[in-house]
Write an enzyme that holds these catalytic residues in place. Structure first.
Site, PDB file in Angstrom:
ATOM      1  CB  SER A 147      -1.850  -6.803  -0.784  1.00  0.00           C
ATOM      2  OG  SER A 147      -0.500  -6.851  -0.063  1.00  0.00           O
TER       3      SER A 147
ATOM      4  CE1 TYR B 154       0.254  -9.143  -5.091  1.00  0.00           C
ATOM      5  CE2 TYR B 154       1.062  -7.988  -3.310  1.00  0.00           C
ATOM      6  CZ  TYR B 154       0.223  -8.874  -3.640  1.00  0.00           C
ATOM      7  OH  TYR B 154      -0.254  -9.302  -2.957  1.00  0.00           O
TER       8      TYR B 154
END
Ligand SMILES: NC(=O)c1ccc[n+]([C@@H]2O[C@H](COP(=O)([O-])OP(=O)(O)OC[C@H]3O[C@@H](n4cnc5c(N)ncnc54)[C@H](OP(=O)(O)O)[C@@H]3O)[C@@H](O)[C@H]2O)c1
Length: 257
Positions: A145, A158
Site C-alpha cells: 500500500s 496497517y
C-alpha cells in the site's frame, strides 16, 4: 493460448476488489488459478467470471480459508499442489485495516489483527510456497500500500504492517534471487474497492477526498492495479526483483503544503 497458459497462479483475497480483478486478468491469459477467500459466495462469483474468460473448469480451484488461521494457510498450499501439481506465481493480496491510533483503547488488539492478516500470513504462505516456486522458477507479487511508504492518519497498525510487507519483499527478493525466484510488490493508493467503505463514507465522498490527496486528481480503479501485478509476474519483468511499485496517481511523491 495466453501468456500464462500452463502456469499456475495462487491469489489470496480473490473474492473481492483487487484480488478478484487480478484473477480475471490472469484468467484472460490462460492461467490455472487457485483463488482464496473467506466468503464462498463472492469467491464462487470470481471463479465463474474467470471461467467466462474461457478457462476449462479444472483450471479454477476455489479455497475457502482464513489467512489468520495457520492450518488454513497450510491447507491453501496443500490444496493448490494436490490439484495443479505446481505453483508458478503467488499473489499475496488478502489484507485489511483496522482504524486505530497510538492512543486508541484497542491499539494492541488491532495491532495483532493487522499484523497477523497483512504480514504474518504473507510470511507463512510465502514460506510454504518457496520450494514450489524454486522448482518452477516462479515469482511472488505482494499487494502492499501507499501506507507502506507514507503514513495515513489513524491507521497505525496497517501503516506498520504494510511497511513490513515492503521490507519482506526486499528480504525475500535478496534471499531467492540466486534460486531464480523474483519477489516484487505493488503499492496502491486509494482504489475503489469495498475496503474503502470501512469508515462509512459514500462513493462520492471517497472520490472527492481522493481527488485532493492524489496528484492525478482522482481515485484509482482495480483495473489499474491488476495489469501491474500481471506485469510483475510475467516474463516482461524477468530482470525485476525487490521492486515496490507505486500505483497511486502520484500520491507517494506528494507533500502537504
Ligand atoms: N483499495 C485500496 O484503496 C487499497 C489501497 C492500498 C492497498 N490495498 C490492499 O489491497 C489488498 C486488497 O484489498 P482490496 O482493496 O481489494 O479490498 P477488498 O475488496 O476488501 O478485498 C480484501 C480481500 O481480502 C480478503 N481477506 C480479508 N481478510 C481475510 C482473511 N482473514 N482471510 C482470508 N481472506 C481475507 C477478503 O476476502 P473475504 O472477504 O472473502 O474474506 C477480500 O477478498 C489488501 O491487501 C489491501 O490492504 C488496497
Amino acid at each position: 493460448m495466453g501468456e500464462f497458459t500452463g502456469k499456475v497462479v495462487l491469489i489470496t483475497g480473490a473474492s473481492s476488489g483487487i484480488g478478484a480483478e487480478t484473477a480475471l486478468h490472469f484468467a484472460a491469459e490462460g492461467a490455472g488459478l487457485a483463488l482464496v477467500g473467506r466468503d464462498e459466495g463472492r469467491l464462487e462469483k470470481t471463479a465463474q467470471d474467470c471461467l467466462a474468460k474461457g478457462l476449462a473448469k479444472d483450471k479454477v480451484l476455489t479455497i475457502k480459508a482464513d489467512m489468520c488461521v495457520e492450518d488454513d494457510v497450510k491447507r491453501i498450499m496443500e490444496s493448490t499442489i494436490t490439484h495443479f501439481g505446481k505453483l508458478d506465481v503467488l499473489v499475496n493480496n488478502a489484507g485489511g485495516a483496522s482504524p486505530c491510533s497510538l492512543t486508541s483503547e484497542n491499539l494492541m488488539e488491532n495491532y495483532d489483527r493487522d499484523v497477523r492478516l497483512n504480514v504474518r500470513s504473507v510470511i507463512q504462505l510465502t514460506n510454504l510456497a518457496t520450494p514450489h516456486l524454486i522448482a518452477s522458477k516462479g515469482n511472488v507479487v505482494n499487494v502492499s500500500s501507499v501506507c507502506g511508504i507514507r503514513v495515513m492518519a489513524n491507521m497505525l497498525p496497517y501503516n506498520m504492517a504494510k511497511a513490513a510487507v515492503d521490507q519482506l519483499t526486499r528480504c525475500a527478493a535478496l534471499e531467492l534471487a540466486s534460486k531464480g525466484v523474483r519477489v516484487n510488490a505493488v503499492n496502491p493508493g486509494t482504489i475503489m474497492t469495498p475496503i474503502q467503505f470501512m469508515y462509512g463514507h459514500s462513493d462520492e465522498q471517497i472520490r472527492e477526498r481522493a481527488s485532493k490527496t492524489h496528484p492525478m486528481g482522482r481515485a484509482g480503479e482495480t483495473n489499474e492495479v491488476a495489469p501491474a501485478i500481471k506485469f510483475l509476474a510475467s516474463n516482461a519483468a524477468s530482470f525485476i526483483t525487490g521492486e515496490t511499485l507505486s500505483i497511486d496517481g502520484g500520491r507517494h511523491v506528494a507533500c502537504a503544503r
